[in-house]
Write an enzyme that holds these catalytic residues in place. Structure first.
Site, PDB file in Angstrom:
ATOM      1  N   PRO A 227       0.782  -1.221   0.040  1.00  0.00           N
ATOM      2  CA  PRO A 227       0.023  -0.072   0.056  1.00  0.00           C
ATOM      3  C   PRO A 227       0.812   1.407  -0.063  1.00  0.00           C
ATOM      4  O   PRO A 227       0.420   2.306  -0.069  1.00  0.00           O
ATOM      5  CB  PRO A 227      -0.849  -0.047   1.106  1.00  0.00           C
ATOM      6  CG  PRO A 227      -0.029  -0.913   2.256  1.00  0.00           C
ATOM      7  CD  PRO A 227       0.859  -2.078   1.301  1.00  0.00           C
ATOM      8  N   ASP A 250       2.313   1.785 -11.945  1.00  0.00           N
ATOM      9  CA  ASP A 250       1.128   2.737 -12.120  1.00  0.00           C
ATOM     10  C   ASP A 250       0.972   3.530 -10.942  1.00  0.00           C
ATOM     11  O   ASP A 250       2.062   3.597  -9.922  1.00  0.00           O
ATOM     12  CB  ASP A 250      -0.216   1.938 -12.399  1.00  0.00           C
ATOM     13  CG  ASP A 250      -0.626   1.143 -11.567  1.00  0.00           C
ATOM     14  OD1 ASP A 250      -0.191   0.970 -10.496  1.00  0.00           O
ATOM     15  OD2 ASP A 250      -0.873  -0.287 -12.107  1.00  0.00           O
ATOM     16  N   LYS A 272      -1.617   6.268 -16.548  1.00  0.00           N
ATOM     17  CA  LYS A 272      -2.658   6.963 -17.191  1.00  0.00           C
ATOM     18  C   LYS A 272      -2.513   6.581 -18.611  1.00  0.00           C
ATOM     19  O   LYS A 272      -1.730   7.441 -19.132  1.00  0.00           O
ATOM     20  CB  LYS A 272      -2.922   8.687 -16.912  1.00  0.00           C
ATOM     21  CG  LYS A 272      -3.471   8.839 -15.779  1.00  0.00           C
ATOM     22  CD  LYS A 272      -3.179  10.481 -15.530  1.00  0.00           C
ATOM     23  CE  LYS A 272      -2.794  11.238 -14.142  1.00  0.00           C
ATOM     24  NZ  LYS A 272      -1.857  12.122 -14.444  1.00  0.00           N
ATOM     25  N   GLY A 303       0.133  -1.401  -7.346  1.00  0.00           N
ATOM     26  CA  GLY A 303      -0.243  -1.201  -5.720  1.00  0.00           C
ATOM     27  C   GLY A 303      -0.704  -2.259  -4.997  1.00  0.00           C
ATOM     28  O   GLY A 303      -1.644  -2.985  -5.790  1.00  0.00           O
ATOM     29  N   GLY A 304      -0.382  -2.662  -3.884  1.00  0.00           N
ATOM     30  CA  GLY A 304      -1.399  -3.472  -2.852  1.00  0.00           C
ATOM     31  C   GLY A 304      -1.040  -4.831  -3.313  1.00  0.00           C
ATOM     32  O   GLY A 304       0.159  -5.428  -3.624  1.00  0.00           O
ATOM     33  N   THR A 333      -2.524  -5.690   0.734  1.00  0.00           N
ATOM     34  CA  THR A 333      -3.375  -5.202   0.191  1.00  0.00           C
ATOM     35  C   THR A 333      -3.742  -4.038   1.018  1.00  0.00           C
ATOM     36  O   THR A 333      -3.438  -4.103   2.367  1.00  0.00           O
ATOM     37  CB  THR A 333      -4.637  -6.086  -0.192  1.00  0.00           C
ATOM     38  OG1 THR A 333      -5.338  -5.391  -0.976  1.00  0.00           O
ATOM     39  CG2 THR A 333      -5.432  -6.720   1.182  1.00  0.00           C
ATOM     40  N   MET A 385     -11.774   2.067  -3.702  1.00  0.00           N
ATOM     41  CA  MET A 385     -12.254   3.121  -4.811  1.00  0.00           C
ATOM     42  C   MET A 385     -13.322   3.674  -4.581  1.00  0.00           C
ATOM     43  O   MET A 385     -14.315   3.973  -5.309  1.00  0.00           O
ATOM     44  CB  MET A 385     -12.368   2.425  -6.268  1.00  0.00           C
ATOM     45  CG  MET A 385     -11.138   1.720  -6.655  1.00  0.00           C
ATOM     46  SD  MET A 385     -11.066   0.787  -8.219  1.00  0.00           S
ATOM     47  CE  MET A 385     -11.385  -0.766  -7.301  1.00  0.00           C
ATOM     48  N   GLY A 414      -3.032   5.308   3.115  1.00  0.00           N
ATOM     49  CA  GLY A 414      -2.574   4.544   4.409  1.00  0.00           C
ATOM     50  C   GLY A 414      -1.212   3.879   4.202  1.00  0.00           C
ATOM     51  O   GLY A 414      -0.713   3.825   3.207  1.00  0.00           O
TER      52      GLY A 414
HETATM   53  N1  SAH Z   1      -4.584  -3.790  -5.794  1.00  0.00           N
HETATM   54  C1  SAH Z   1      -4.688  -2.983  -4.755  1.00  0.00           C
HETATM   55  C2  SAH Z   1      -6.203  -2.366  -5.004  1.00  0.00           C
HETATM   56  C3  SAH Z   1      -6.168  -1.379  -6.503  1.00  0.00           C
HETATM   57  S1  SAH Z   1      -7.737  -0.738  -6.370  1.00  0.00           S
HETATM   58  C4  SAH Z   1      -4.585  -3.427  -3.486  1.00  0.00           C
HETATM   59  O1  SAH Z   1      -4.621  -4.808  -3.167  1.00  0.00           O
HETATM   60  O2  SAH Z   1      -4.526  -2.824  -2.551  1.00  0.00           O
HETATM   61  C5  SAH Z   1      -7.383   1.032  -5.927  1.00  0.00           C
HETATM   62  C6  SAH Z   1      -7.747   1.240  -4.581  1.00  0.00           C
HETATM   63  O3  SAH Z   1      -7.033   0.675  -3.748  1.00  0.00           O
HETATM   64  C7  SAH Z   1      -7.878   2.616  -4.459  1.00  0.00           C
HETATM   65  O4  SAH Z   1      -8.852   3.448  -4.892  1.00  0.00           O
HETATM   66  C8  SAH Z   1      -8.159   2.648  -2.766  1.00  0.00           C
HETATM   67  O5  SAH Z   1      -9.410   2.597  -2.599  1.00  0.00           O
HETATM   68  C9  SAH Z   1      -7.226   1.430  -2.492  1.00  0.00           C
HETATM   69  N2  SAH Z   1      -5.677   1.843  -2.028  1.00  0.00           N
HETATM   70  C10 SAH Z   1      -4.684   1.466  -2.497  1.00  0.00           C
HETATM   71  N3  SAH Z   1      -3.835   1.893  -1.816  1.00  0.00           N
HETATM   72  C11 SAH Z   1      -4.382   2.382  -0.824  1.00  0.00           C
HETATM   73  C12 SAH Z   1      -3.430   3.249   0.301  1.00  0.00           C
HETATM   74  N4  SAH Z   1      -2.281   3.405   0.454  1.00  0.00           N
HETATM   75  N5  SAH Z   1      -4.439   4.107   1.132  1.00  0.00           N
HETATM   76  C13 SAH Z   1      -5.606   3.903   1.064  1.00  0.00           C
HETATM   77  N6  SAH Z   1      -6.422   3.292   0.075  1.00  0.00           N
HETATM   78  C14 SAH Z   1      -5.646   2.548  -0.755  1.00  0.00           C
END
Ligand code: SAH
Length: 465
Positions: A227, A250, A272, A303-304, A333, A385, A414
């Site tokens: 994250p 991304d 983008k 991410g995540g 995540t 999201m 976060g």
């Molecule tokens: N694959 C990612 C999620 C991608 S969808 C995962 O597993 O975390 C993108 C959404 O993830 C964002 O709109 C938000 O809701 C959430 N997100 C990702 N990183 C975040 C962070 N550091 N803090 C808060 N929300 C986060």
């Protein structure tokens, strides 16, 4: 350098340990691992040493030290808690030209024990020349963490195939390239995760390709970057990031994480897709395939976790169709990261027996969600999201039977230094959020567990509504 690091062959040699305490037991263990015969001399034994004697792993003379005992020794350790005895053992051993280690007195002996990282046949040893054993152990911990546990299997595999590769590939350049490919790619990865047979199969396949002069087999790593906090990367993610030739990332991948990518890797921003000139018309999937076909190691950094609302599945479907090797590395995540850093346990025996990860970004509109299922009691909801849909989320939850007092938290960026938590109730959260300039990404957590933030928050206190 005060001590020269050497690796001492002690197999079948007799190691005499003077002393029967826990330190003697630790030294005995190390010597046993290197297949020495260990003999202990001490009037009595501590439980750890006694256990070794009971299991017949070491032999024991129940007496005080006498110089005559050195006659049968090849290597000596003085490990009593009596300094005078230790010094005597050292002096006698030196006279007999036997290597001797004196516990807690490195300068009196002729050798010291390093901290050992054992990935046999690969062995790393760290020493502070006796000056700072705690620091040495810390360093060992760090090295342990960067040398995967399966390194030994990899070294063994390389040893087994060295001759065959030499016979198969004539030029030394081809051999170097081959080993670089093997040691950095899927072969090494399989070996390091303990899949020796599969590693050997892939190695032979790679050797076939090289023999046919075909070096163009790249691979793709679909890696979860977590994250935001770079400390939340997995060892595997970091290892693959540092051996990639190209990294496609991304918007969600934090700058601190990107800074850990191999220095000379090509970085491609695919955040983008519409407006970014770095990415041509073709989609990310095609890009991945193109780079891999150029023989590159391609890291697709997301991410995540790549399999949670990350479209990671779609990207590798095409790789599978194109016959390109890939591997998937899970990441922390956003739900786990944000919850942990906000002191909000996602489940809790008293409040919540299940947790649902929900996307609030729907193709049509949010009311496509099965709201009545979501409002089940004892369930934590995490909306990804969800910022834009926040008013709709609170409205629908209330309309489907959720109490307007239900606690809700919005976590902004976060786990990063900009991490902020806003807590309120379904009734009041929209107003609270409207008063602040909130930046993406944000995550929404709904459920009784949000109340625990007050007591369990450790990273940053919440902005309360
Ligand atoms: N694959 C990612 C999620 C991608 S969808 C995962 O597993 O975390 C993108 C959404 O993830 C964002 O709109 C938000 O809701 C959430 N997100 C990702 N990183 C975040 C962070 N550091 N803090 C808060 N929300 C986060």
């Amino acid at each position: 350098m005060d001590f020269l690091p050497l690796f001492h062959q002690v197999r079948n040699q007799t190691a005499l340990i003077v002393g029967g305490g826990p330190v003697a037991a630790r030294k005995a263990q190390l010597l046993l691992e290197a297949k020495a015969r260990v003999h202990i001399v001490a009037p009595d034994l501590a439980p750890a040493t006694q256990a070794l004697v009971d299991k017949a792993m070491v032999s024991w003379t129940a007496s005080v030290y006498e110089p005559a005992l050195l006659l049968k020794a090849d290597i000596v350790v003085a490990a009593t808690d009596d300094r005078a005895v230790n010094h005597q053992v050292a002096a006698d051993s030196r006279k007999a030209r036997l290597p001797v280690n004196v516990v807690n007195d490195p300068d009196i002996g002729t050798f010291i024990f390093p901290a050992v990282i054992d990935r046999s046949p690969i062995v790393a040893a760290v020493s502070s020349s006796g000056a700072a054993p705690v620091l040495t152990r810390l360093m060992r911990g760090r090295i342990e963490s960067i040398i995967p546990a399966g390194y030994g299997l990899l070294a063994e595999l390389v040893g087994r195939y060295r001759k065959k590769v030499q016979q198969t590939l004539d030029s030394s350049t081809a051999r170097r390239r081959f080993w670089e490919r093997v040691l950095n790619g899927v072969v090494a990865d399989r070996a390091m995760t303990g899949q020796g047979d599969e590693a050997a199969r892939l190695l032979e396949e790679t050797l076939d390709h090289f023999q046919q002069g075909d070096h163009s087999h790249g691979e793709v790593y679909l890696v979860g970057a977590g994250p935001g906090d770079p400390d939340l990367l997995t060892f595997k993610a970091l290892r693959l990031m540092q051996q990639s030739d190209v990294v496609l990332y991304d918007r969600l991948v934090s700058e601190q994480v990107l800074a850990l990518v191999r220095r000379d890797a090509e970085l491609v921003y695919v955040g983008k897709r519409r407006s970014d000139h770095a990415v041509p018309q073709e989609g990310i999937n095609e890009l991945l395939i193109r780079y891999a076909r150029e023989g590159k190691r391609v890291c697709r950094l997301k991410g995540g976790d790549p399999f949670i609302f990350g479209r990671g599945g779609e990207e590798i479907e095409q790789l599978a169709d194109a016959g390109i090797q890939f591997q998937v590395v899970p990441g922390i995540t956003a739900a786990s990261g944000c919850a942990a850093y906000s002191g909000i346990p996602l489940t809790h025996r008293d409040y919540s027996q299940s947790v649902r990860f929900v996307t609030a970004h729907l193709k049509n509109n949010t009311s496509d969600l099965n709201w009545s299922e979501l409002v089940a009691p004892g369930q934590t909801l995490v909306f990804y999201m969800g910022l834009v849909a926040l008013p709709e989320i609170t409205r629908q939850l209330c309309a489907h039977g959720c109490s307007a007092d239900m606690p809700i938290a919005l976590v902004e960026q976060g786990t990063t230094p900009q991490h902020r938590v806003f807590t309120a109730t379904l009734d009041t959260i929209s107003d609270l959020v409207a008063q602040h300039d909130i930046k993406a990404p944000t995550l929404i957590i709904v459920g009784e567990v949000v109340k625990l933030h007050l007591r369990l928050n450790w990273f940053k206190p919440a902005v309360e509504g």
